[in-house]
Scaffold this motif. Structure first.
Motif, PDB file in Angstrom:
ATOM      1  N   ILE A 428     -70.207  13.317  74.132  1.00  0.00           N
ATOM      2  CA  ILE A 428     -70.963  13.816  73.238  1.00  0.00           C
ATOM      3  C   ILE A 428     -71.363  14.108  71.872  1.00  0.00           C
ATOM      4  CG2 ILE A 428     -70.436  16.755  72.711  1.00  0.00           C
ATOM      5  CD1 ILE A 428     -68.618  16.764  75.624  1.00  0.00           C
ATOM      6  N   ALA A 429     -70.587  13.425  71.093  1.00  0.00           N
ATOM      7  CA  ALA A 429     -70.845  12.933  69.763  1.00  0.00           C
ATOM      8  C   ALA A 429     -71.959  11.848  69.443  1.00  0.00           C
ATOM      9  CB  ALA A 429     -69.479  11.965  68.667  1.00  0.00           C
ATOM     10  N   MET A 430     -72.176  11.037  70.244  1.00  0.00           N
ATOM     11  CA  MET A 430     -72.904  10.410  70.377  1.00  0.00           C
ATOM     12  C   MET A 430     -74.330  11.308  70.575  1.00  0.00           C
ATOM     13  SD  MET A 430     -71.990   7.336  68.822  1.00  0.00           S
ATOM     14  CE  MET A 430     -73.657   6.850  68.829  1.00  0.00           C
ATOM     15  N   LEU A 431     -74.487  12.354  71.277  1.00  0.00           N
ATOM     16  CA  LEU A 431     -75.854  12.919  71.436  1.00  0.00           C
ATOM     17  C   LEU A 431     -75.733  13.645  71.497  1.00  0.00           C
ATOM     18  CD1 LEU A 431     -75.247  13.828  75.699  1.00  0.00           C
ATOM     19  CD2 LEU A 431     -76.470  12.048  74.098  1.00  0.00           C
ATOM     20  N   ALA A 436     -79.074  15.983  66.097  1.00  0.00           N
ATOM     21  CA  ALA A 436     -79.416  15.304  64.537  1.00  0.00           C
ATOM     22  C   ALA A 436     -80.071  14.972  63.912  1.00  0.00           C
ATOM     23  CB  ALA A 436     -77.521  15.133  63.589  1.00  0.00           C
ATOM     24  N   ALA A 437     -80.339  14.116  64.455  1.00  0.00           N
ATOM     25  CA  ALA A 437     -81.228  13.211  64.076  1.00  0.00           C
ATOM     26  C   ALA A 437     -82.753  13.830  63.970  1.00  0.00           C
ATOM     27  CB  ALA A 437     -81.453  11.705  64.751  1.00  0.00           C
ATOM     28  N   ALA A 438     -82.644  14.917  65.078  1.00  0.00           N
ATOM     29  CA  ALA A 438     -84.363  15.488  64.693  1.00  0.00           C
ATOM     30  C   ALA A 438     -84.379  16.373  63.457  1.00  0.00           C
ATOM     31  CB  ALA A 438     -84.422  16.334  66.215  1.00  0.00           C
ATOM     32  N   PHE A 439     -83.896  16.808  63.062  1.00  0.00           N
ATOM     33  CA  PHE A 439     -83.460  17.860  62.061  1.00  0.00           C
ATOM     34  C   PHE A 439     -84.087  16.269  60.694  1.00  0.00           C
ATOM     35  CE2 PHE A 439     -79.570  18.878  63.272  1.00  0.00           C
ATOM     36  CZ  PHE A 439     -78.686  18.499  61.818  1.00  0.00           C
TER      37      PHE A 439
ATOM     38  N   THR B 165     -91.406  11.619  67.399  1.00  0.00           N
ATOM     39  CA  THR B 165     -90.444  12.215  67.091  1.00  0.00           C
ATOM     40  C   THR B 165     -90.042  12.049  68.772  1.00  0.00           C
ATOM     41  OG1 THR B 165     -90.862  13.197  65.778  1.00  0.00           O
ATOM     42  CG2 THR B 165     -88.814  13.851  66.596  1.00  0.00           C
ATOM     43  N   LYS B 166     -90.089  12.308  69.779  1.00  0.00           N
ATOM     44  CA  LYS B 166     -89.915  12.431  71.063  1.00  0.00           C
ATOM     45  C   LYS B 166     -89.757  10.872  71.791  1.00  0.00           C
ATOM     46  CE  LYS B 166     -91.944  13.274  75.652  1.00  0.00           C
ATOM     47  NZ  LYS B 166     -93.114  13.506  76.574  1.00  0.00           N
ATOM     48  N   PHE B 167     -90.208  10.032  70.815  1.00  0.00           N
ATOM     49  CA  PHE B 167     -90.053   8.182  71.407  1.00  0.00           C
ATOM     50  C   PHE B 167     -88.893   8.288  70.386  1.00  0.00           C
ATOM     51  CE2 PHE B 167     -89.498   4.706  68.743  1.00  0.00           C
ATOM     52  CZ  PHE B 167     -89.602   3.142  69.673  1.00  0.00           C
ATOM     53  N   PHE B 168     -88.809   8.829  69.433  1.00  0.00           N
ATOM     54  CA  PHE B 168     -87.092   7.956  68.709  1.00  0.00           C
ATOM     55  C   PHE B 168     -85.852   9.236  69.248  1.00  0.00           C
ATOM     56  CE2 PHE B 168     -83.823   8.316  64.998  1.00  0.00           C
ATOM     57  CZ  PHE B 168     -84.370   7.216  64.429  1.00  0.00           C
ATOM     58  N   LEU B 169     -86.285   9.978  69.309  1.00  0.00           N
ATOM     59  CA  LEU B 169     -84.915  11.117  69.693  1.00  0.00           C
ATOM     60  C   LEU B 169     -84.193  10.566  71.656  1.00  0.00           C
ATOM     61  CD1 LEU B 169     -85.842  14.248  69.397  1.00  0.00           C
ATOM     62  CD2 LEU B 169     -84.114  12.666  68.037  1.00  0.00           C
ATOM     63  N   TYR B 170     -85.851  11.029  72.268  1.00  0.00           N
ATOM     64  CA  TYR B 170     -85.482  10.196  74.094  1.00  0.00           C
ATOM     65  C   TYR B 170     -84.395   8.472  73.398  1.00  0.00           C
ATOM     66  CZ  TYR B 170     -87.210  10.923  78.563  1.00  0.00           C
ATOM     67  OH  TYR B 170     -86.936  11.432  79.702  1.00  0.00           O
ATOM     68  N   THR B 171     -85.088   8.153  73.270  1.00  0.00           N
ATOM     69  CA  THR B 171     -83.728   6.075  72.719  1.00  0.00           C
ATOM     70  C   THR B 171     -82.438   6.314  72.244  1.00  0.00           C
ATOM     71  OG1 THR B 171     -85.646   5.497  71.261  1.00  0.00           O
ATOM     72  CG2 THR B 171     -85.731   4.740  73.181  1.00  0.00           C
ATOM     73  N   LEU B 172     -82.452   7.173  71.325  1.00  0.00           N
ATOM     74  CA  LEU B 172     -81.322   7.707  70.424  1.00  0.00           C
ATOM     75  C   LEU B 172     -80.544   8.355  71.526  1.00  0.00           C
ATOM     76  CD1 LEU B 172     -80.290   6.798  67.592  1.00  0.00           C
ATOM     77  CD2 LEU B 172     -80.570   8.862  67.243  1.00  0.00           C
ATOM     78  N   GLY B 173     -80.745   8.805  72.050  1.00  0.00           N
ATOM     79  CA  GLY B 173     -80.061  10.000  73.459  1.00  0.00           C
ATOM     80  C   GLY B 173     -79.232   9.291  73.644  1.00  0.00           C
ATOM     81  N   ALA B 174     -80.632   8.542  74.522  1.00  0.00           N
ATOM     82  CA  ALA B 174     -79.662   7.574  76.053  1.00  0.00           C
ATOM     83  C   ALA B 174     -79.355   6.148  75.036  1.00  0.00           C
ATOM     84  CB  ALA B 174     -81.228   6.786  76.582  1.00  0.00           C
ATOM     85  N   SER B 175     -79.183   5.308  73.977  1.00  0.00           N
ATOM     86  CA  SER B 175     -77.954   4.560  73.000  1.00  0.00           C
ATOM     87  C   SER B 175     -77.006   5.317  73.366  1.00  0.00           C
ATOM     88  CB  SER B 175     -78.648   4.556  71.867  1.00  0.00           C
ATOM     89  OG  SER B 175     -80.011   4.230  71.963  1.00  0.00           O
ATOM     90  N   ALA B 176     -76.209   7.402  72.785  1.00  0.00           N
ATOM     91  CA  ALA B 176     -75.304   7.200  72.376  1.00  0.00           C
ATOM     92  C   ALA B 176     -74.172   6.634  74.066  1.00  0.00           C
ATOM     93  CB  ALA B 176     -75.221   8.511  73.068  1.00  0.00           C
ATOM     94  N   PHE B 177     -74.746   6.188  75.190  1.00  0.00           N
ATOM     95  CA  PHE B 177     -74.197   6.516  76.134  1.00  0.00           C
ATOM     96  C   PHE B 177     -74.043   4.681  76.630  1.00  0.00           C
ATOM     97  CE2 PHE B 177     -76.488   9.552  77.762  1.00  0.00           C
ATOM     98  CZ  PHE B 177     -75.652  10.715  78.715  1.00  0.00           C
TER      99      PHE B 177
END
Lengths: 554, 519
Positions: A428-431, A436-439, B165-177
């Protein structure tokens, strides 16, 4: 020595002044500033006070390093002043950090004071007092001393928030912060009282000893005390649900004060929070870990999600600081040495990130400190390539971009959480970090991505006739800072004389006057960016500092 | 394990990174110096990668030229690089595509920040392919996002802000896992051995229960599936490919898509063999859906860039099928297909950019009759398109053929369905070709000029590689195969422990049929 609690007479304890030296230097510096301010024959320019503040910071930094050497070299931390002060790796690391914050903040606030015509040393004197409070909180080994530190930290911050008399928001911020802060202090004191009732002591080490030797069959009183103490701390570090004051106070306070407040309040709050819950209440960890788990998730999610909808950059950074507080709580939730070390590391690097970010916001805010909508950053990459570059690096680091300290901080706390088997919390933290990266990215995009498109041009703009020269600035000296210079070369004109007319047609604001970077501000920004990038590539020094600080625990 | 005196791999990362820093920090306004730095950086990287390939020992399945230096030693992270047959050609491909992408960017190659971002991006891509340390891989993997974001927002097309932004967030979100999965794996390994290390060679021997392995596999695969992309995680990619400048599209589709599939082969297969065996049918199914779905959606696109984006999804489906078929030939096919796809997709994007430069549109509605005006351009387009369809004699065939024959051994009906994808590829590509190149040129195409010498010059290496790999893939396959066999053997030993360590693996036995057929 512990006898002084029990005996009827009040024995004056032996005071080890070397252990208190950094705090004394800070307070002495503040008194000196106020003395000069009161006795001055004519108005002194703000840079004199700023220089004195910076010198005080350096002196206290040196004292802190000597103290670190003493603790680290001898290899044994010790308690001083009737065991109410802990001189260990943990406290000296925070002393060093608080001194560094003072140095950077004195460099970064000077431009603001000159621009707004603030006469007198009060701003700097208050920051010095507040920093001494944070140091005291970090070193405190007794709840009473923690409370003293908390108040010394907070009261100057209330005043700093209300310092700008020309803006009603500033007064509102100060009032709000003061009223809510007073409430939380009261709750904190009540927590001390209940804990004292349950354990018979206010000394952290004695409480820890008491709790490890006695099994309490009915620990309601103790848990209530610990809970109230936790509320007091969570208020100070702006964790959800005690975060309500944060956006308003961050927005209303004078911008350099906001940056300082964001850094120093987290330093003091987290230092004491980590120490109390890791030493005194460690045996209760099965009771408080679930609470921290919930609070951490709420803090992470609320900070990231509400940050998305902000239009004011100071409010946005307020929610970002809430999100960061959630990350630091991950380290506490792990309740391990690694977690403490990770949280310490995070606080350390976050202080520089937030100081630098607010410094750029201060400069862009313009005279009167009012231009804080994200829109006012439009085209900054063209108008002020270096400022934009610095802010871009700091924001990307806050988002956790690789080869910055921001990434390592997140990595460290998440690793601590994973080692403690808090997998859900880590994910959850990483998500939320990604949300947050969006803003952060939105600000970066506003600075760089928005360019006036030439009508009918099918492809991106031509290379541009004249390239900006960025080599003249001191900042470019930071090794990797330069590699982050996005688009600075794509700019048509970046020289200061011409910036005004180059604002894109989309911007409805009057053409912003070029912002002059004084040497102090440039140096301060270079320091924050440099720490962020250099120690992101070469992580060993701060890592080992945080690591040994968490091992040398009293 | 050979470890030459010259640290090729470290140099391969530091040269482009240094060029990037140099370009960004360059004082003065010289476009010439900026161009020179870009060219020198990318060509030096190409030179070093060729030298590395020459040094590469052919019959060696393990990692070569390993370099190991402590980095954040208190966390167990180290700068560990190594190359094997799987990463060798991906590094070469990256080194070839970057100078070409710079050449295709025209005037932008003289802008400092453009060159700086491109060079940092190259360092990130090469670093990802060479890292043997999980965190170093993650760092480079994430590092690639930042330059791409700025390349897109700075030089992209109309909807670049949204797409980037879509590209960045999509890939960054998946990288969390991915990050949490990596840390969990390391924590488990540290619990078993007492050693905290992120080195995959050590982590490959971690004992995992099948449930843990599946969870970790899913965490890793989430990031790779988004990055590749694998259906249904592809929704960012048409936007990102469409709105990127030409260099961005070339790198995104040519190189960065391979980070995802490479991650699957390098990390999923190496670290979680049992989970891979358990979940292979699911992933193969997703791959096949990607092939069919990508093909059908590509067939209805009116925008050439989006068409190539969806065809890319289909081709990446082949790579996924090949990777999870878990046979020697299919895996070799997947590896060589990564290289092939990088080359011909990059060529297609470059050709589309040339058309756009002349007409100012990506839409098939605005284009017609180009072959009358520019027969050579049409010829190169035809060749590239045929390679993409998978016509024998061109490079696309080799990979797809190996994948299909290798998949047939273990997953017969999936192979049959995937073969349909080849037919669909022929339909949409020929269809698009008809609309753009056949017919009568309208007024818009009246001034359509033939391919210039300069454009021909940077297309030539790609065309040469397309033909060479199609006719004679032997030298490439002989370097890929030992590493692939080692990996397949490793999977079998972990997943079916009854097979003795030196026993003859079941699946690799079939490899002769596959590679023989390709030649």
């Amino acid at each position: 020595m512990s006898g002084f609690l029990a005996t009827s007479g009040f024995a004056i304890p032996h005071i080890d002044y070397t252990a208190l030296l950094p705090e004394l230097i800070m307070i002495g510096g503040a008194i000196l500033l106020l003395g000069i301010g009161a006795l001055r024959v004519r108005h002194l320019p703000p840079r004199v006070y700023s220089a004195l503040t910076g010198a005080t910071g350096v002196a206290s930094l040196v004292a802190g390093i000597f103290l670190w050497d003493k603790v680290h070299g001898a290899g044994h931390p010790f308690a001083a002043v009737a065991k109410s002060l802990a001189v260990d790796g943990f406290s000296t690391a925070f002393v060093i950090l608080a001194s560094a914050i003072i140095i950077v903040s004195s460099l970064l606030s000077n431009d603001y004071l000159e621009r707004e015509g603030v006469i007198g040393p009060e701003y700097h004197a208050l920051t010095l007092l507040s920093a001494s409070g944070a140091m005291l909180m970090a070193a405190a080994n007794d709840f009473i001393v923690i409370f003293l530190g908390l108040e010394i930290l907070s009261i100057p911050l209330y005043i700093l928030a209300a310092l700008d008399q020309r803006r009603a928001e500033s007064g509102e911020a100060g009032m709000k912060y003061f009223v809510l802060g007073a409430f939380s202090s009261a709750i904190f004191v009540y927590g001390i009282a209940l804990t004292y009732g349950a354990t018979g002591s206010t000394n952290l080490a004695q409480i820890a000893a008491y709790l490890s030797h006695n099994v309490s069959t009915n620990d309601g009183l103790l848990l209530a005390g610990a809970g109230l103490l936790l509320v007091g701390f969570l208020f100070k570090v702006a964790a959800v649900p005690f975060h309500m004051w944060t956006p308003d106070v961050y927005q209303g306070a004078p911008t350099p004060a906001t940056g300082f407040m964001a850094a120093i309040a987290k330093v003091g709050g987290f230092a004491a929070l980590l120490r109390v819950f890791f030493t005194s209440f460690h045996v209760l960890s099965s009771s408080w870990q679930p609470i921290i788990w919930v609070v951490a998730i709420l803090t992470l999610v609320v900070g990231a999600v509400l940050g998305l909808v902000q239009r004011d950059i100071k409010r946005m950074l307020a929610y970002s600081s809430i999100n960061h507080a959630g990350f630091i709580l991950l380290g506490l939730e792990a309740a391990s040495t690694k977690g403490i070390s990770a949280a310490l590391y995070y606080v350390f690097i976050y202080s520089f990130l937030v100081l630098g970010s607010f410094a750029v916001v201060t400069l862009v805010g313009g005279k009167g400190d009012r231009e804080h909508s994200i829109e006012s950053f439009r085209g900054l990459g063209r108008r002020q390539p270096l400022l934009a570059l610095a802010l871009a690096i700091l924001l990307l680091a806050q988002a956790g971009a690789p080869f910055t300290t921001g990434f390592l901080g997140k990595l460290y706390v998440v690793e601590a959480a994973v080692s403690a088997h808090s997998y859900a919390l880590a994910v959850i933290a990483m998500l939320t970090g990604a949300i947050a990266a969006a803003f952060y990215l939105r600000v970066v995009f506003v600075m760089y991505g928005t360019r006036p498109a030439p009508a009918g041009a099918p492809i991106e703009p031509a290379g541009g006739p004249q390239l900006a020269s960025a080599g003249a600035s001191p900042e470019i000296g930071s090794p990797l800072g330069a590699s982050y210079s996005p688009l600075s070369a794509a700019t048509l004109v970046a020289t200061e004389q011409e910036t005004g007319s180059e604002v894109g047609p989309t911007s409805s604001n009057p053409p912003a006057a070029p912002i002059r970077l004084s040497f102090a501000t440039a140096l301060g920004l270079a320091l924050t960016v440099g720490v962020t990038v250099v120690f992101g590539i070469w992580p060993a020094p701060i890592f080992s500092l945080a690591h040994s600080a968490s091992l040398l625990f009293i | 394990m050979s470890s030459p005196a010259f640290p090729y791999l470290t140099v391969l990362i530091l040269v482009p990174a240094g060029a990037g820093i140099l370009a960004a920090g360059l004082p003065g306004r010289s476009r010439l110096a900026t161009k020179a730095i870009g060219w020198a950086g990318s060509l030096a990287t190409l030179g070093f990668s060729i030298a590395m390939a020459v040094q590469f020992a052919t019959r060696h399945g393990g990692f070569q030229m390993v370099s190991n230096h402590p980095w954040a030693s208190s966390l167990g992270i180290s700068w560990t690089l190594g190359v094997d047959g799987i990463s060798l050609f991906l590094v070469l491909m990256t080194a070839i595509l970057f100078p070409i992408a710079l050449a295709a960017s025209g005037e932008r190659a003289g802008e400092r920040s453009f060159v700086a971002w491109m060079m940092v991006l190259e360092a990130g891509c090469v670093g990802s392919f060479l890292s043997l340390d999980l965190i170093m891989f993650f760092l480079f993997f994430e590092l690639t996002l930042v330059p791409v974001y700025f390349l897109m927002t700075g030089w992209g097309h109309e909807r670049r802000g949204y797409a980037a932004t879509k590209f960045f967030l999509y890939t960054l979100g998946a990288s969390a896992f991915l990050l949490v999965g990596m840390l969990a794996l390391v924590a488990i390994h540290a619990g078993q051995t007492g050693v905290t290390t992120f080195d995959i060679r050590a982590l490959a021997h971690t004992r995992l229960s099948s449930a843990t392995a599946i969870v970790l596999f899913l965490a890793f695969t989430a990031a790779f599936a988004v990055k590749a992309p694998i259906f249904p995680f592809h929704t960012w990619s048409p936007d990102a490919y469409r709105e990127s400048p030409v260099a961005g599209s070339v790198v995104l589709a040519g190189v960065m898509a391979k980070l995802g599939t490479y991650g699957i082969i390098r990390f999923d297969l190496e670290l979680f063999p049992r989970a891979v065996v358990d979940l292979a049918p699911v992933l193969i199914t997703l791959g096949v859906i990607g092939i069919i779905y990508g093909g059908i959606v590509a067939a209805v696109q009116k925008d050439l860039k989006r068409l190539v984006a969806y065809s890319s999804l289909a081709h990446l489906g082949f790579i996924v099928v090949g990777a999870f078929a878990l046979t020697g030939p299919a895996l070799s096919g997947a590896v060589i297909q990564m290289v092939n796809h990088g080359i011909y997709t990059a060529a297609l994007f470059l050709l589309i950019a040339m058309i756009y430069k002349r007409i100012g549109s990506f839409s098939t509605r605005d284009l017609s009759g180009i072959q009358h005006k520019a027969p050579v351009l049409a010829g190169i387009f035809t060749l590239t398109m045929l390679a993409s369809i998978g016509v024998p004699g061109l490079n696309g065939f080799v990979g797809e053929f190996l994948i299909l024959t290798g998949t047939w051994l273990t997953h017969r009906w999936w192979a049959v369905a995937a073969t349909a994808g080849v037919v669909i590829a022929a339909i949409y590509l020929l269809w698009a070709y008809q609309q753009v190149f056949h017919g009568k040129p309208t007024a818009a195409e009246a001034n359509f000029t033939e391919i210039t010498w300069r454009e021909g010059l940077f297309m030539a290496p790609l065309v040469a590689v397309i033909v060479f790999l199609g006719v004679y893939p032997g030298p490439v396959l002989s370097r890929i195969t030992p590493s692939v066999d080692r990996l397949v053997t490793h999977i079998e030993q972990v997943a079916h422990p009854r097979i003795p360590p030196n026993g003859r693996p079941i699946y690799t036995a079939a490899k002769r049929t596959g590679s023989g057929g390709a030649k």
